[in-house]
Design an enzyme around this catalytic site. Structure first.
Site, PDB file in Angstrom:
ATOM      1  CE1 TYR A 206      39.265  29.005  40.379  1.00 11.73           C
ATOM      2  CE2 TYR A 206      39.540  28.721  37.468  1.00 11.73           C
ATOM      3  CZ  TYR A 206      38.853  28.476  38.701  1.00 11.73           C
ATOM      4  OH  TYR A 206      37.497  27.848  38.178  1.00 11.73           O
TER       5      TYR A 206
ATOM      6  CG  HIS B 263      41.091  23.964  41.934  1.00 10.37           C
ATOM      7  ND1 HIS B 263      41.111  25.124  41.177  1.00 10.37           N
ATOM      8  CD2 HIS B 263      39.845  23.740  42.541  1.00 10.37           C
ATOM      9  CE1 HIS B 263      39.580  25.648  41.797  1.00 10.37           C
ATOM     10  NE2 HIS B 263      38.729  24.455  41.896  1.00 10.37           N
TER      11      HIS B 263
END
Ligand code: C5P
Length: 313
Positions: free
Chosen positions: A242, A289
């Site tokens: 995400y 990430h």
């Protein structure tokens, strides 16, 4: 008769000179603006196309009681990020949230005449020695994130904070001029927000979290879970697990601002990755990430003059 036509001729000459001087200054100012693009600058067609493939004008940015419903696909994606640690009726939760916090259609005032200039300030060590403070504070909004402090760093990072994006594990106190902007990665984050301003009983997520912080309840904003999914899918092509707080903050600014100036992202000039307020070096790719991909998109945004990136020291 002759003297009258002479006067007319003189007027025409003077008017032409005045017009030429006026046009000359207009063109030089335009040249200046091309280099220092301010609000609503023209983008070339390639940049326009690139942006239109990513930017969704109607994405829900901030939650309210009317837009709070999420479809099952979004709900399942969102609750898979950090686990659905608690079973809760989401509709009831949304109702509880907006009986406590401002329930508005936030920042729906976009228009061709609005020129809202925003600084997005990441936490990179490249801010140290930059003397960006005054430049950052000259923006209408200054959007900071997580624990990035201003006290003691004013010369390089500024002193104004209008918005601070946090989640329970990164929360800190803020003054009454700052909007607490919750970035919810799980249901418990929304429950924690309610608890902070009421019972103060939640002090544990996957780690210890502050059960109470100083912040103005009437300035609380909540990023829509569907916005996080939109950033992940449209902007990051589902890279990583995400998006990072920093990347979400930039897209958030693209949606609520007309000019986006970005500070404190990336390595220092000697390639070190750390926070401006800490000495130790941190990892470049940062856990869940897609660090490299996020950086490549931020670079593209800068090269296409959609944002202005200030690289620091
Ligand atoms: O580390 P933290 O998540 O608090 O930093 C906020 C954001 O600042 C990050 O998500 C990242 O986008 C940016 N940052 C950076 N380079 C660093 C530190 C932080 O780009 N060295």
């Amino acid at each position: 008769m002759i003297s009258q036509s002479k006067i007319i001729l003189q007027i025409i000459v003077i008017a032409s000179v005045a017009l030429s001087i006026f046009l000359y200054y207009q063109l030089s100012i335009r040249g200046f603006l091309d280099d220092w693009c301010s609000c609503k600058c023209e983008m070339d067609s390639e940049a326009n196309l690139w942006l239109s493939e990513r930017y969704n004008r109607s994405a829900r940015v901030l939650m309210n009681s009317k837009n709070g419903a999420v479809d099952l696909e979004t709900f399942n994606w969102w609750t898979s990020l950090q686990g659905a640690s608690t079973v809760a009726n989401f509709t009831d939760l949304v109702e509880d949230l907006f009986s406590l916090f401002p329930d508005k259609d936030h920042y729906s005032d976009s228009s061709s005449s609005r020129c809202r200039r925003c600084a997005v300030v990441g936490n990179s060590g490249n801010l140290l020695g930059s003397r960006y403070g005054a430049l950052i504070d000259s923006n209408d909004f200054v959007i900071r994130m997580n624990e990035g402090p201003t006290a003691g760093f004013e010369r390089d990072v500024g002193s104004m904070t209008t918005h601070r994006l946090i989640y329970p594990e990164s929360a800190m106190d803020m003054d009454n001029n700052t909007h607490l902007v919750l970035l919810p990665f799980k249901i418990l984050d929304l429950q924690w927000l309610i608890s902070v301003f009421t019972t103060k009983h939640i002090d544990q997520t996957y780690m210890y979290v502050k059960p109470s912080i100083k912040a103005d309840k009437n300035k609380v904003l909540i990023v829509h879970p569907a916005f996080i999914k939109y950033v992940y899918e449209s902007w990051l092509q589902r890279q990583g697990k995400y998006p990072s707080t920093g990347f979400i903050s930039i897209v958030f600014a693209l949606h609520i601002c007309d000019e986006v100036n970005v500070f404190g992202f990336g390595a220092t000039s000697d390639n070190a990755w750390h926070h401006y307020f800490e000495d130790f070096v941190i990892g470049v790719n940062g856990g869940p990430h897609a660090g490299d991909f996020e950086r490549s998109v931020i670079t593209e945004l800068h090269q296409k003059q959609i944002i202005m990136m200030f690289k620091g020291w």
